[in-house]
Design an enzyme around this catalytic site. Structure first.
Site, PDB file in Angstrom:
ATOM      1  N   ASP A 130      -0.293 -53.079 -25.371  1.00 39.13           N
ATOM      2  CA  ASP A 130       0.413 -52.862 -24.108  1.00 39.13           C
ATOM      3  C   ASP A 130       1.594 -53.826 -23.991  1.00 39.13           C
ATOM      4  O   ASP A 130       2.660 -53.460 -23.498  1.00 39.13           O
ATOM      5  CB  ASP A 130      -0.525 -53.099 -22.921  1.00 39.13           C
ATOM      6  CG  ASP A 130      -1.599 -52.025 -22.843  1.00 39.13           C
ATOM      7  OD1 ASP A 130      -1.564 -51.088 -23.684  1.00 39.13           O
ATOM      8  OD2 ASP A 130      -2.466 -52.122 -21.962  1.00 39.13           O
ATOM      9  N   TYR A 135       4.488 -52.714 -26.020  1.00 42.22           N
ATOM     10  CA  TYR A 135       5.108 -51.564 -25.377  1.00 42.22           C
ATOM     11  C   TYR A 135       5.988 -52.024 -24.213  1.00 42.22           C
ATOM     12  O   TYR A 135       7.140 -51.613 -24.084  1.00 42.22           O
ATOM     13  CB  TYR A 135       4.033 -50.595 -24.876  1.00 42.22           C
ATOM     14  CG  TYR A 135       4.590 -49.411 -24.133  1.00 42.22           C
ATOM     15  CD1 TYR A 135       4.958 -48.245 -24.804  1.00 42.22           C
ATOM     16  CD2 TYR A 135       4.772 -49.445 -22.745  1.00 42.22           C
ATOM     17  CE1 TYR A 135       5.483 -47.158 -24.119  1.00 42.22           C
ATOM     18  CE2 TYR A 135       5.302 -48.376 -22.060  1.00 42.22           C
ATOM     19  CZ  TYR A 135       5.651 -47.231 -22.749  1.00 42.22           C
ATOM     20  OH  TYR A 135       6.183 -46.166 -22.075  1.00 42.22           O
ATOM     21  N   LYS A 148     -10.938 -22.837 -20.019  1.00 44.79           N
ATOM     22  CA  LYS A 148     -10.146 -22.469 -18.854  1.00 44.79           C
ATOM     23  C   LYS A 148     -10.113 -23.695 -17.938  1.00 44.79           C
ATOM     24  O   LYS A 148     -11.105 -24.042 -17.309  1.00 44.79           O
ATOM     25  CB  LYS A 148     -10.778 -21.273 -18.147  1.00 44.79           C
ATOM     26  CG  LYS A 148      -9.940 -20.734 -17.021  1.00 44.79           C
ATOM     27  CD  LYS A 148     -10.512 -19.415 -16.529  1.00 44.79           C
ATOM     28  CE  LYS A 148      -9.715 -18.832 -15.371  1.00 44.79           C
ATOM     29  NZ  LYS A 148      -9.456 -19.761 -14.278  1.00 44.79           N
ATOM     30  N   ARG A 207       3.190 -21.897 -10.022  1.00 39.07           N
ATOM     31  CA  ARG A 207       3.082 -20.476 -10.324  1.00 39.07           C
ATOM     32  C   ARG A 207       3.567 -19.613  -9.155  1.00 39.07           C
ATOM     33  O   ARG A 207       4.169 -18.565  -9.344  1.00 39.07           O
ATOM     34  CB  ARG A 207       1.627 -20.138 -10.660  1.00 39.07           C
ATOM     35  CG  ARG A 207       1.419 -18.684 -10.913  1.00 39.07           C
ATOM     36  CD  ARG A 207       0.073 -18.377 -11.540  1.00 39.07           C
ATOM     37  NE  ARG A 207      -0.055 -16.939 -11.689  1.00 39.07           N
ATOM     38  CZ  ARG A 207      -0.528 -16.142 -10.742  1.00 39.07           C
ATOM     39  NH1 ARG A 207      -0.935 -16.642  -9.605  1.00 39.07           N
ATOM     40  NH2 ARG A 207      -0.590 -14.847 -10.948  1.00 39.07           N
ATOM     41  N   LYS A 238      -7.649 -15.068 -25.959  1.00 36.44           N
ATOM     42  CA  LYS A 238      -6.364 -14.391 -26.160  1.00 36.44           C
ATOM     43  C   LYS A 238      -6.347 -13.781 -27.543  1.00 36.44           C
ATOM     44  O   LYS A 238      -6.729 -14.446 -28.517  1.00 36.44           O
ATOM     45  CB  LYS A 238      -5.208 -15.384 -26.044  1.00 36.44           C
ATOM     46  CG  LYS A 238      -5.004 -15.897 -24.663  1.00 36.44           C
ATOM     47  CD  LYS A 238      -3.923 -16.945 -24.644  1.00 36.44           C
ATOM     48  CE  LYS A 238      -4.120 -17.809 -23.411  1.00 36.44           C
ATOM     49  NZ  LYS A 238      -3.367 -19.043 -23.457  1.00 36.44           N
ATOM     50  N   CYS A 295     -32.822 -48.539  11.065  1.00 30.07           N
ATOM     51  CA  CYS A 295     -33.048 -48.063   9.706  1.00 30.07           C
ATOM     52  C   CYS A 295     -34.259 -47.134   9.683  1.00 30.07           C
ATOM     53  O   CYS A 295     -35.341 -47.516  10.141  1.00 30.07           O
ATOM     54  CB  CYS A 295     -33.287 -49.253   8.768  1.00 30.07           C
ATOM     55  SG  CYS A 295     -33.740 -48.728   7.101  1.00 30.07           S
ATOM     56  N   CYS A 304     -37.109 -49.124   7.575  1.00 28.24           N
ATOM     57  CA  CYS A 304     -37.772 -50.373   7.978  1.00 28.24           C
ATOM     58  C   CYS A 304     -37.587 -50.706   9.446  1.00 28.24           C
ATOM     59  O   CYS A 304     -38.147 -51.700   9.925  1.00 28.24           O
ATOM     60  CB  CYS A 304     -37.299 -51.532   7.103  1.00 28.24           C
ATOM     61  SG  CYS A 304     -35.561 -51.926   7.342  1.00 28.24           S
TER      62      CYS A 304
HETATM   63  S1  IVH Z   1      -3.531 -18.198 -20.169  1.00 32.07           S
HETATM   64  C1  IVH Z   1      -1.204 -14.446 -19.530  1.00 32.07           C
HETATM   65  N1  IVH Z   1      -4.980 -20.285 -20.829  1.00 32.07           N
HETATM   66  O1  IVH Z   1      -6.412 -19.661 -15.465  1.00 32.07           O
HETATM   67  C2  IVH Z   1      -2.011 -15.654 -19.822  1.00 32.07           C
HETATM   68  N2  IVH Z   1      -4.730 -19.751 -18.533  1.00 32.07           N
HETATM   69  O2  IVH Z   1      -5.867 -16.368 -14.262  1.00 32.07           O
HETATM   70  C3  IVH Z   1      -2.022 -16.564 -18.684  1.00 32.07           C
HETATM   71  N3  IVH Z   1      -5.825 -21.294 -16.999  1.00 32.07           N
HETATM   72  O3  IVH Z   1      -4.001 -19.317 -13.241  1.00 32.07           O
HETATM   73  C4  IVH Z   1      -2.948 -17.645 -18.639  1.00 32.07           C
HETATM   74  N4  IVH Z   1      -6.625 -22.628 -18.546  1.00 32.07           N
HETATM   75  O4  IVH Z   1      -3.544 -21.239 -14.694  1.00 32.07           O
HETATM   76  C5  IVH Z   1      -4.497 -19.530 -19.824  1.00 32.07           C
HETATM   77  N5  IVH Z   1      -6.185 -22.128 -21.527  1.00 32.07           N
HETATM   78  C6  IVH Z   1      -5.710 -21.370 -20.536  1.00 32.07           C
HETATM   79  C7  IVH Z   1      -5.962 -21.648 -19.172  1.00 32.07           C
HETATM   80  C8  IVH Z   1      -5.442 -20.805 -18.195  1.00 32.07           C
HETATM   81  C9  IVH Z   1      -6.538 -22.400 -17.250  1.00 32.07           C
HETATM   82  C10 IVH Z   1      -5.583 -20.759 -15.659  1.00 32.07           C
HETATM   83  C11 IVH Z   1      -4.204 -20.260 -15.412  1.00 32.07           C
HETATM   84  C12 IVH Z   1      -4.359 -19.039 -14.557  1.00 32.07           C
HETATM   85  C13 IVH Z   1      -5.815 -18.750 -14.590  1.00 32.07           C
HETATM   86  C14 IVH Z   1      -6.075 -17.367 -15.152  1.00 32.07           C
END
Ligand code: IVH
Length: 671
Positions: free
Chosen positions: A34, A37, A115, A136, A291, A409, A412
């Site tokens: 640290d 840095y 997620k 968003r 995905k 209490c 007690c």
């Molecule tokens: S992908 C089209 N990946 O979950 C693809 N979303 O409805 C869009 N989220 O509000 C999202 N972790 O903010 C993706 N690894 C992740 C995620 C993620 C959290 C959230 C995102 C969105 C909601 C999905």
């Protein structure tokens, strides 16, 4: 130094500081101290002060420069930020999988990732420099929060172009989160200031991001993971896996638990694995995201008005539910604090049945106006005790009177006193509830870990007069226990055996946790044990000596010294030492991993992640979440993630779980 040299040095400092920020905040693997840095940082500040014309927006000193706004500008996203179709049911996930397989041509692979439960953001980079960030919002348009995102140390202000060239325009999507530990600290701070705490880490992240004054956001411990591309000019990629690699190459934090899979069974398995790890992860997740790996396949599938068809969220059972408060009780803990507890109609939260939830203190109850009979929303976050979030309004229903803290209490009968928003029983060692709390704490997982000695048994032992002081616990006999309600010969015998076992050869740090010294949690107990080596040395330590331990501040040092200075504590400790044998911290095996960083990946079979972490730390090592050249070993379980690849690339020693355990044994560790 002339102007030209100053310019040159400024550029060097930018690169160096950026590199160290990356190692520290993204890779969790710093390479310099640290102090070193700070020196670089100060040199840059100094140069910039003397040559203000050299200050650029991507300078590491410019994270907290923005002025407070009156309102956020509205920002149109580079591409729509869609949400995901989701479900908790395997059957629904299978339907998604079938649909995808029917529609897409050729082989199907997917990328799965946690997620994250935070706030979704878009980050836009022009020529590699962060120029815009937004929430968003409604998916098309969000709020411009550029200055606030700049304060997040994990968010690169300038992208790395060493490994891979950076596109002229790059828009990415990610999640701003707050880690659970940071969230709890923030809430403590807010409560101390008499302000309303956040209900959960997601609200804390979103709320901190939407501060008009970036100075406030800068003080909030926010973190970021980036997981998707919204637009990229001039970078061509074929798979989501490649996208994640590219994002990581450019210096973005990419979640290390992401994995590539090829069947729905693997997705279900991944979901189960993460669900099991959920309470041990340092941040909140509420499911897994799937995905389609092939980007062309994903494009072809297209989207509905809300969701892409090639992605899906497979969620965990919710940890938030509505139920009814049956009564509000006042419960006295081991420190004497009296906590109002909502007794609930039992409800399932994320797979656990919950029948009680904390209401913190009398001011919280008043603020939330919770009364017996009310309908409430309850939540369980991380590993912490469930809490009552809010009251669910029921117009027309006649409500019961407000809750009032008892004057005496409940255990007690001593008159209670008020300390700030807290109510306290001042009767310390004489109060049975406090003693029961201390017994329960001593038996806890991080202390002596005595099985079968939970809250109920602790109370019973005190109520029946079997334990009048903590050390009496070690004098219990099976004959006396059998006479108590709920005990049979077998259970009485195994509790007595369990206590005896737990009391022999106790690791020093566990013994320290068991004592319940104010402010001393697991981490501090370990540091103290390592530093002082024996109970004797610690007991006699002065505040100055205590403060020499990293992580121990003046306030904590005073508490520790006060604890060991107290006559009553000393007497109890003396008796305890007659019954319990405490191991010296410097055993043969104590430090065989001293200073070494270990990374785990994949699912382990012989131990949970939590056990693995404890084991490594007990041997002086550290568990890290990402692989760097500094990593000593990468321990690989079943279906390892990208960390396995990282290890190969960096030439770090890779071990299977069994090889790792053998290695520890061969060096003298016993477990
Ligand atoms: S992908 C089209 N990946 O979950 C693809 N979303 O409805 C869009 N989220 O509000 C999202 N972790 O903010 C993706 N690894 C992740 C995620 C993620 C959290 C959230 C995102 C969105 C909601 C999905």
């Amino acid at each position: 130094m002339n102007r030209k040299q100053a310019e040159q040095r400024t550029r060097e400092l930018h690169t160096q500081i950026r590199h160290h920020d990356y190692l520290y905040y993204v890779k969790d693997a710093p390479e310099i101290s640290d102090e070193a840095y700070d020196e670089l940082y100060r040199e840059l500040e100094d140069l910039e002060q003397r040559h203000p014309e050299l200050v650029t927006p991507d300078s590491p000193t410019q994270r907290v420069g923005g002025r407070a706004l009156d309102k956020f500008p509205s920002v149109r996203h580079t591409a729509p930020m869609l949400s995901l179709d989701s479900s908790q049911e395997v059957a629904q996930l299978e339907r998604f999988d079938e649909r995808v397989r029917k529609a897409a041509e050729g082989e199907i692979a997917s990328v799965v990732a946690p997620k994250l439960d935070g706030a979704s953001v878009e980050l836009v980079y022009e020529e590699g420099v962060l120029v815009r960030a937004s929430t968003r919002g409604d998916g098309r348009t969000g709020e411009g929060i550029t200055e606030n995102v700049r304060t997040i140390r994990a968010a690169p202000l300038r992208l790395h172009d060493g490994k891979r060239s950076v596109p002229g325009l790059l828009a990415v999507r990610g999640e701003v989160i707050m880690r659970v530990a940071a969230f709890e600290q923030l809430n403590e701070r807010l409560l101390e200031q008499g302000r309303e705490p956040f209900a959960n880490p997601r609200n804390a992240a979103a709320g901190s991001l939407r501060q008009l004054d970036p100075q406030i956001t800068a003080q909030r411990p926010l973190d970021l993971y980036v997981y998707d591309l919204l637009a990229s000019e001039g970078a061509s990629m074929e798979t989501q896996w490649e996208v994640l690699t590219a994002l990581s190459d450019w210096g973005f934090p990419v979640n290390e638990l992401a994995r590539r899979v090829s069947s729905v069974d693997e997705i279900v398995e991944y979901h189960a694995e993460l669900h099991e790890q959920r309470d041990d992860l340092p941040y909140e997740i509420d499911g897994v995201v799937i995905k389609l790996d092939g980007l062309a396949q994903r494009d072809e599938l297209g989207e509905t008005s809300h969701h892409p068809r090639g992605a899906y969220a497979f969620k965990f059972p919710p940890r938030k539910e509505v139920t009814r408060v049956l009564a509000i009780a006042a419960s006295v803990g081991r420190t004497g604090a009296v906590t109002p507890i909502a007794m609930l109609r039992p409800v399932e939260l994320g797979g656990v049945t919950v029948s009680r939830a904390s209401l913190h203190n009398r001011e919280e109850v008043a603020r939330k106006d919770i009364r017996a009979g009310d309908r409430v929303r309850v939540q369980r976050a991380g590993d912490v005790i469930p809490q009552v979030l809010e009251r669910v309004d029921e117009p027309g229903r006649k409500r019961k009177p407000r809750f009032r803290m008892p004057a005496k209490c409940p255990s007690c009968g001593t008159a209670l006193i008020e300390r700030g928003p807290f109510t306290v029983c001042p009767n310390g060692f004489e109060c049975p509830a406090q003693l029961a709390g201390r017994i329960q704490h001593l038996a806890g997982r991080d202390a002596l870990d005595i099985e079968g000695l939970g809250e109920e048994t602790a109370r019973l032992l005190v109520a029946e007069g079997l334990v009048k002081q903590l050390p009496d616990l070690f004098d219990l006999s099976a004959e006396r226990l059998v006479e108590l309600e709920g005990f049979a010969e077998k259970s009485a015998g195994s509790l007595v055996d369990g206590i005896a076992r737990a009391g022999s050869d106790v690791e020093l740090h566990r013994f320290l946790v068991a004592l319940g010294i104010p402010e001393v949690g697991v981490a501090v107990a370990r540091d103290l044990a390592r530093h002082f080596g024996s109970l004797g040395a610690l007991r006699e330590a002065s505040t100055e000596q205590l403060e020499a331990v990293p992580g121990v501040g003046p306030k904590m040092a005073e508490q520790i010294e006060g604890f060991f200075g107290d006559a009553h504590n000393r007497a109890i400790l003396e008796r305890l030492e007659d019954k319990v044998t405490v191991a010296e911290a410097e055993g043969a095996a104590a430090d065989i991993l001293a200073g070494l960083k270990i990374v785990f990946t994949g699912s382990l079979e012989r131990m949970t992640r939590r056990d693995a972490k404890q084991l490594v730390e007990s041997l002086g090592g550290r568990v890290s979440s990402s692989v760097s050249k500094e990593t000593a070993y990468v321990v690989v379980g079943a279906s390892p993630g990208s960390k396995h690849d990282d290890a190969q690339r960096l030439g770090v020693t890779i071990l299977t779980e069994d090889e790792f355990l053998d290695l520890l044994r061969s060096r003298g560790a016993e477990f």
